[in-house]
Design a protein around this motif. Structure first.
Motif, mmCIF file in Angstrom:
data_model
loop_
_atom_site.group_PDB
_atom_site.id
_atom_site.type_symbol
_atom_site.label_atom_id
_atom_site.label_comp_id
_atom_site.label_asym_id
_atom_site.label_seq_id
_atom_site.Cartn_x
_atom_site.Cartn_y
_atom_site.Cartn_z
ATOM 1 N N UNK A 117 62.452 9.556 75.786
ATOM 2 C CA UNK A 117 63.158 9.264 74.535
ATOM 3 C C UNK A 117 64.344 10.220 74.339
ATOM 4 N N UNK A 118 64.797 10.817 75.436
ATOM 5 C CA UNK A 118 65.870 11.802 75.338
ATOM 6 C C UNK A 118 67.176 11.226 74.816
ATOM 7 N N UNK A 119 67.348 9.896 74.944
ATOM 8 C CA UNK A 119 68.591 9.267 74.529
ATOM 9 C C UNK A 119 68.577 8.808 73.087
ATOM 10 N N UNK A 120 67.561 9.169 72.335
ATOM 11 C CA UNK A 120 67.455 8.732 70.942
ATOM 12 C C UNK A 120 66.890 9.871 70.091
ATOM 13 N N UNK A 121 67.132 9.849 68.792
ATOM 14 C CA UNK A 121 66.544 10.881 67.926
ATOM 15 C C UNK A 121 65.026 10.825 68.009
#
Length: 293
Positions: free
Chosen positions: A288-292
């Motif tokens: 989930x590194x690409x999203x808050x």
């Protein structure tokens, strides 16, 4: 009716294999909201049994003790043999030493109404026949789930879902322990439960959380929902045991998109709980590194 397929429900779905639009075939008209019918797309046909669409390839049940494919269930539906279609996907395969009359007794048990049979009766029978789960992880797990600490933690995190503007997804919903609570929080928005097991969905739909809508399919493959369908996706005590976690996370992002929330409860930490499918905390975070988060 919560037990039937409606047009608004169908509009949320798409084929998980070609992303095509799903169309009820003749005899499955939505205006009649049939519990049994056939959905077709550009690539295949899918049975709807007891109001639950089944989006699976390969065996989906058994007929005469032998594995049956979706097309065989469709044949039963088109022949008007709805009861046979239901039991083909609902009952476990007969055990090797099944006594005479096993099929008839099994059908009689599952033909009882909600007031005549309990979920515990059906769970005890089903997993007792398959031998796939131990007693603890079947009847005890389902019977005492409402008071387990994992359930209470999931309920507390369900409070993150406030006034959703779109439907809510309960991924790998099981028999609906969390689904029934999500329905209360959804404030009138549809709550859809997805699980790979038709048996547990049937229990959720008819006993535990009948106000939900249910779909039979795999949680770690392409999901049978349109882009941005959900305000929130909830998954409890399952994500860490999925094989294709990266695929599952991509799909959850797709069906919730930028304005949706993904809530994963109970992620086993590989640094503490060694298992072939678990990850360390950094492994889950990387998904989930690409999203808050």
């Amino acid at each position: 009716s919560s037990s039937r397929m409606s047009l608004s429900f169908l509009r949320l779905l798409c084929c998980p294999f070609c992303e095509g639009e799903l169309t009820p075939e003749r005899g499955s008209e939505i205006v009649d909201e049939p519990e049994f019918g056939v959905l077709s797309c550009n690539c295949d046909r899918y049975p709807v049994v007891a109001g639950i669409p089944i989006f699976k390839k390969g065996p989906v049940g058994s007929i005469g003790g032998r594995p049956c494919e979706p097309w065989q269930v469709i044949n039963l539906i088109e022949a008007g043999r709805h009861r046979e279609a239901l039991f083909a996907v609902l009952l476990p395969p007969p055990p090797a030493n099944a006594p005479a009359g096993w099929q008839e007794e099994s059908e009689a048990l599952f033909s009882r109404t909600e007031n005549q049979a309990t979920v515990c009766d059906l769970v005890d029978f089903y997993f007792g026949q398959t031998g796939g789960w131990s007693e603890f992880t079947s009847i005890h797990y389902f019977l005492f789930r409402f008071g387990q600490s994992r359930q209470l933690m999931a309920l507390s995190l369900a409070n993150l879902i406030e006034k959703p503007q779109k439907p809510v997804l309960d991924l790998a919903c099981g028999i609906g322990h969390i689904t029934r609570s999500l329905i209360a929080r959804a404030e009138g928005q549809p709550v859809l439960g997805l699980d790979r097991s038709f048996f547990v969905l049937y229990l959720a739909k008819n006993w535990v959380a009948p106000a939900g809508k249910y779909v039979c399919g795999d949680a770690d493959a392409s999901l049978p929902f349109r882009d941005g369908t959900f305000s929130a996706a909830f998954c409890t005590n399952t994500f860490h045991v999925l094989v294709n976690r990266a695929t599952c996370m991509r799909e959850l992002k797709r069906v919730t998109q930028d304005d949706g929330a993904i809530v994963l409860v109970g992620l086993a930490n590989n640094l503490v709980n060694k298992h072939p499918t678990t990850l360390p905390i950094e492994g889950y975070e990387a998904l989930v590194a690409d999203m808050p988060h």
